[in-house]
Design an enzyme around this catalytic site. Structure first.
Site, mmCIF file in Angstrom:
data_model
loop_
_atom_site.group_PDB
_atom_site.id
_atom_site.type_symbol
_atom_site.label_atom_id
_atom_site.label_comp_id
_atom_site.label_asym_id
_atom_site.label_seq_id
_atom_site.Cartn_x
_atom_site.Cartn_y
_atom_site.Cartn_z
ATOM 1 C CE1 TYR A 148 -3.493 -2.560 0.425
ATOM 2 C CE2 TYR A 148 -4.187 -1.366 2.400
ATOM 3 C CZ TYR A 148 -4.415 -2.351 1.450
ATOM 4 O OH TYR A 148 -5.558 -3.101 1.539
ATOM 5 N N GLY A 149 2.147 1.101 0.385
ATOM 6 C CA GLY A 149 3.019 2.237 0.718
ATOM 7 C C GLY A 149 3.117 3.340 -0.310
ATOM 8 C CG ASN B 89 3.049 2.016 11.020
ATOM 9 O OD1 ASN B 89 3.090 2.748 11.991
ATOM 10 N ND2 ASN B 89 3.415 0.744 11.085
ATOM 11 C CB THR B 90 0.668 2.501 4.703
ATOM 12 O OG1 THR B 90 2.039 2.120 4.840
ATOM 13 C CG2 THR B 90 0.481 3.323 3.462
ATOM 14 C CD GLU C 216 3.659 -8.496 1.613
ATOM 15 O OE1 GLU C 216 2.975 -9.201 0.879
ATOM 16 O OE2 GLU C 216 3.397 -8.322 2.829
ATOM 17 C CB THR D 2 3.264 -3.866 10.891
ATOM 18 O OG1 THR D 2 2.609 -3.919 9.619
ATOM 19 C CG2 THR D 2 2.586 -2.848 11.780
ATOM 20 C CG HIS D 3 5.727 -5.607 5.822
ATOM 21 N ND1 HIS D 3 4.507 -4.971 5.903
ATOM 22 C CD2 HIS D 3 5.567 -6.615 4.926
ATOM 23 C CE1 HIS D 3 3.667 -5.569 5.089
ATOM 24 N NE2 HIS D 3 4.279 -6.572 4.473
HETATM 25 N N1 DGL Z 1 2.811 -3.074 7.082
HETATM 26 C C1 DGL Z 1 2.447 -1.870 6.370
HETATM 27 C C2 DGL Z 1 2.784 -0.653 7.216
HETATM 28 O O1 DGL Z 1 2.896 -0.792 8.430
HETATM 29 C C3 DGL Z 1 3.066 -1.900 5.013
HETATM 30 C C4 DGL Z 1 2.427 -0.993 4.087
HETATM 31 C C5 DGL Z 1 2.580 -1.386 2.649
HETATM 32 O O2 DGL Z 1 1.843 -2.269 2.217
HETATM 33 O O3 DGL Z 1 3.393 -0.753 1.958
HETATM 34 O O4 DGL Z 1 2.892 0.460 6.733
#
Ligand code: DGL
Length: 271
Positions: free
Chosen positions: A40-41, A72-73, A156, A191-192
């Site tokens: 999603y970033g 977080n995103t 990922e 969170t990754h």
């Molecule tokens: N785990 C997501 C975060 O905390 C990753 C967001 C993504 O998919 O880029 O932002």
């Protein structure tokens, strides 16, 4: 009554679920990873909001009264609108909580120098959510942010330990540290990133502490449930955990245990 919903764009939220489950093992959990549409970033505000709302609704429809957006995103781009505009239309009794607020509340307690670094996705950095939130709780702290657009795709795809992967990761850490020599605390604002915490620790000087969010979010959730007995009574407590993914279920099962530490059996869903 129902399980506590945990949502992330992909696998990262499993690092949060892991710590939540250690702290609160008696509750039931329903995890949803939107792996098919991760990361999603680098997506726009509108798209992250639309995807997050779909996921939250899915978890509500499956009986969750409380959902943690363990991303977080999504917390940066979608949470406030969902809390302020959508919840009243969906069901005013239900609640959605994020990960940025609890992390911002406490991060000031870790630093001696009052210089904090944030490593996060481009979307989280651009939202300036951490700058705004940390300033509310620890206005004496200077906060520096580094976007790491390659990290989630690397993680990922399980390429974080390759030579090229490590070079990308190291470059971003060095860029953050170069912003101010006094940074002594770095929050992993995605969170990754706990998956590569050890590697990050091996790159930074010894006096720099790396903080992952899992424990912080778990403590904050325990505190929330204590302060909200009605919500607490709506959360079922049989110690179960179930997983949903928008990816192929076998693919998810194969990768998820790297983050969750035990074998995972998921169900494929489609939006
Ligand atoms: N785990 C997501 C975060 O905390 C990753 C967001 C993504 O998919 O880029 O932002």
């Amino acid at each position: 009554m129902g399980p506590i919903g945990i949502f992330d764009s992909g696998y990262g939220g499993l690092t949060i679920l892991n710590d939540i489950r250690k702290k609160l093992p008696e509750y039931d959990y329903l995890y949803l990873g939107d792996n098919a549409r991760a990361p999603y970033g680098t997506r726009s505000f509108e798209v992250v909001y639309e995807f997050t709302l779909q996921a939250v609704n899915e978890l509500f429809n499956r009986g969750c009264e409380l959902v943690i957006v363990a991303c977080n995103t999504a917390s940066a781009k979608a949470l406030r609108t969902i809390q302020q505009e959508d919840l009243v239309k969906i069901d005013a009794q239900k609640r959605v909580l994020g990960v940025i607020r609890p992390s911002s509340e406490i991060i000031g307690q870790y630093t001696q120098s009052n210089h904090i670094g944030i490593l996060a996705t481009q979307g989280t950095v651009d939202s300036e959510s951490y700058l705004i939130e940390i300033n509310k709780f620890s206005p004496q702290c200077d906060v520096y942010q580094q976007a790491c657009p390659m990290w989630v795709p690397l993680i990922e795809n399980n390429e974080q330990d390759t030579k090229a992967g490590r070079e990308f990761i190291k470059k971003d850490i060095e860029a953050l540290l170069a912003m101010n020599k006094r940074i002594d605390t770095i929050l992993l604002g995605c969170t990754h990133y706990p998956v590569i915490k050890e590697y990050i620790e091996s790159v930074v000087p010894e006096n720099v502490e790396i903080i992952a969010q899992g424990n912080i979010v778990a403590n904050s959730l325990a505190d929330y449930l204590l302060r909200h007995p009605l919500m607490n009574s709506q959360c079922t407590k049989n110690g179960t955990v179930h997983f949903l993914t928008t990816e192929n279920a076998e693919e998810f099962n194969k990768n998820a245990s790297n983050y969750f530490g035990e074998k995972v059996y998921s169900e494929h869903i489609r939006f």
